[in-house]
Enzyme design. Sequence first.
Site, PDB file in Angstrom:
ATOM      1  N   HIS A  29       0.864  -1.105   0.037  1.00 13.89           N
ATOM      2  CA  HIS A  29       0.095   0.110   0.011  1.00 13.89           C
ATOM      3  C   HIS A  29       0.817   1.279   0.057  1.00 13.89           C
ATOM      4  CE1 HIS A  29      -3.940   2.361   1.320  1.00 13.89           C
ATOM      5  NE2 HIS A  29      -2.862   3.223   1.242  1.00 13.89           N
ATOM      6  N   HIS A  31       1.548   5.409  -1.897  1.00 17.10           N
ATOM      7  CA  HIS A  31       1.368   6.696  -2.526  1.00 17.10           C
ATOM      8  C   HIS A  31       2.291   7.100  -3.425  1.00 17.10           C
ATOM      9  CE1 HIS A  31      -2.703   6.711  -0.876  1.00 17.10           C
ATOM     10  NE2 HIS A  31      -2.242   6.234   0.269  1.00 17.10           N
ATOM     11  N   LYS A 115      -9.299  -0.132  -5.834  1.00 15.49           N
ATOM     12  CA  LYS A 115      -9.332   0.376  -4.823  1.00 15.49           C
ATOM     13  C   LYS A 115     -10.706   1.156  -4.384  1.00 15.49           C
ATOM     14  CE  LYS A 115      -7.724   1.988  -0.756  1.00 15.49           C
ATOM     15  NZ  LYS A 115      -6.719   2.786  -0.427  1.00 15.49           N
ATOM     16  N   HIS A 152     -10.161   1.447   1.581  1.00 11.18           N
ATOM     17  CA  HIS A 152     -10.142   2.352   2.659  1.00 11.18           C
ATOM     18  C   HIS A 152     -11.326   2.053   3.512  1.00 11.18           C
ATOM     19  CE1 HIS A 152      -8.797   6.160   4.681  1.00 11.18           C
ATOM     20  NE2 HIS A 152     -10.043   5.936   5.007  1.00 11.18           N
ATOM     21  N   HIS A 190      -4.501  -0.676   5.656  1.00 11.13           N
ATOM     22  CA  HIS A 190      -4.094   0.165   6.686  1.00 11.13           C
ATOM     23  C   HIS A 190      -5.131   0.183   7.981  1.00 11.13           C
ATOM     24  CE1 HIS A 190      -6.775   3.200   4.979  1.00 11.13           C
ATOM     25  NE2 HIS A 190      -6.142   3.635   4.361  1.00 11.13           N
ATOM     26  N   ASP A 263       1.536   2.582   3.818  1.00 12.09           N
ATOM     27  CA  ASP A 263       0.613   3.870   3.545  1.00 12.09           C
ATOM     28  C   ASP A 263       1.483   5.052   3.340  1.00 12.09           C
ATOM     29  OD1 ASP A 263      -1.579   5.486   2.909  1.00 12.09           O
ATOM     30  OD2 ASP A 263      -2.216   5.170   4.966  1.00 12.09           O
TER      31      ASP A 263
HETATM   32  N1  LIG Z   1      -3.421   7.791   4.482  1.00 11.82           N
HETATM   33  C1  LIG Z   1      -3.601   8.877   4.545  1.00 11.82           C
HETATM   34  O1  LIG Z   1      -3.650   9.811   5.661  1.00 11.82           O
HETATM   35  N2  LIG Z   1      -3.541   9.698   3.105  1.00 11.82           N
HETATM   36  C2  LIG Z   1      -3.586   9.098   1.893  1.00 11.82           C
HETATM   37  C3  LIG Z   1      -4.801   8.457   1.677  1.00 11.82           C
HETATM   38  C4  LIG Z   1      -5.330   7.063   2.179  1.00 11.82           C
HETATM   39  O2  LIG Z   1      -4.526   6.239   2.394  1.00 11.82           O
HETATM   40  O3  LIG Z   1      -6.219   7.169   2.684  1.00 11.82           O
HETATM   41  C5  LIG Z   1      -3.000  10.262   1.002  1.00 11.82           C
HETATM   42  O4  LIG Z   1      -3.322   9.809  -0.127  1.00 11.82           O
HETATM   43  O5  LIG Z   1      -2.578  11.146   1.375  1.00 11.82           O
HETATM   44 ZN   LIG Z   2      -3.121   5.169   1.716  1.00 14.04          ZN
HETATM   45 ZN   LIG Z   3      -6.717   5.215   2.981  1.00 14.16          ZN
END
Ligand SMILES: NC(=O)N[C@@H](CC(=O)O)C(=O)O
Ligand SMILES: [Zn+2]
Ligand SMILES: [Zn+2]
Length: 360
Positions: A29, A31, A115, A152, A190, A263
Amino acid sequence: MPSLSHHVPAPAVVPAGTTLTIARPDDWHLHLRDGEALAAVLPHTAAQFARAIVMPNLRPPVTTTALAAAYRERILAARPAGSDFQPLMTLYLTDNTPAEEIRAAKASGFVHAVKLYPAGATTNSDSGVTDLRHARAALQAMQETGMVLAIHGEVTDRDIDVFDREKVFIEHTLIPLRREFPGLRVVLEHITTQDAADYVREADGEIAATITAHHLLYNRNAIFSGGLRPHYYCLPVLKRERHRHALLEAATSGNPRFFLGTDSAPHARGDKEADCGCAGCYTGLHALELYATAFEAAGRLERLEGFASHFGADFYRLPRNTGTVTLRKQDWVIPSELPFGERTLVPLAQGETLGWRLLG
Ligand SMILES: NC(=O)N[C@@H](CC(=O)O)C(=O)O
Ligand SMILES: [Zn+2]
Ligand SMILES: [Zn+2]
């Protein structure tokens, strides 16, 4: 004794200089963002992990296989020279995702999950699903093709306390969803509560959960320690100590339903230190070291390899990685900020001493 000052203290059990070698891990997971942000963070993840499930919450979101193919090419092009890092792509589910899009994604071979963001739940979720009834055809196609649904798991109802949104999601949304689609392969992303850990451990069918390093190391006191600390704010938000303890127990239990997902969610410093600061912790730089710190504190370092390098690949029906990485018990100071295009990025636990280091 050096330690992460906002994390729950625990005795170090391993002497300095000790090394730990594990099979190359993956991040299930992540970003990576796009453009100059992507260029800034990808080298960190590529140094830590062989593969990563890359989240689709760009602006605009990655809603089709064609968009995922183009994003994948941008990630591959941004890799440091010599890197063999492999992005595993995802699609962003909307109210209008057709079943054919799911079949095309499955056929592509490079899309590994779809997702679900409940609309309004988190960063860039405004195109998310407003009501799962709208996504029935897509969910049916996912069940038929074995495509993983990554979730999520928070309700967005303003009347529900922010600390209860995961637990209520499981009761009100996830359990009915899995009753309707019992063959759907689900990763609850998460997880942050004992309720989620208990559900995932005990539920029937194909279900797993990712757990972040920050939810293993910190409870919600970290957000308010001596003042408001925006770099400890993420969604789902950090919870009470009993939940952290339950997550640590799950992650270090050896149960293959629990595996690593950082995450890591980079936001520029100014977007977090703001009147309405963005949610997300940046751990791409030092994820494995943070997980090793948590597993050491639990006295379960020998369980890190399964969690980080085996169970995720098994659930996603992908081969385990060949090769290894080595961590050494050695103090180093986490940088206070990192370049992020024209802006800067603050890593989790900036300025603090970390007791493990990944050898390059
Ligand atoms: N985890 C977070 O606090 N933020 C994530 C989005 C997500 O995973 O929910 C993001 O893309 O910034
Ligand atoms: Zn995330
Ligand atoms: Zn998330």
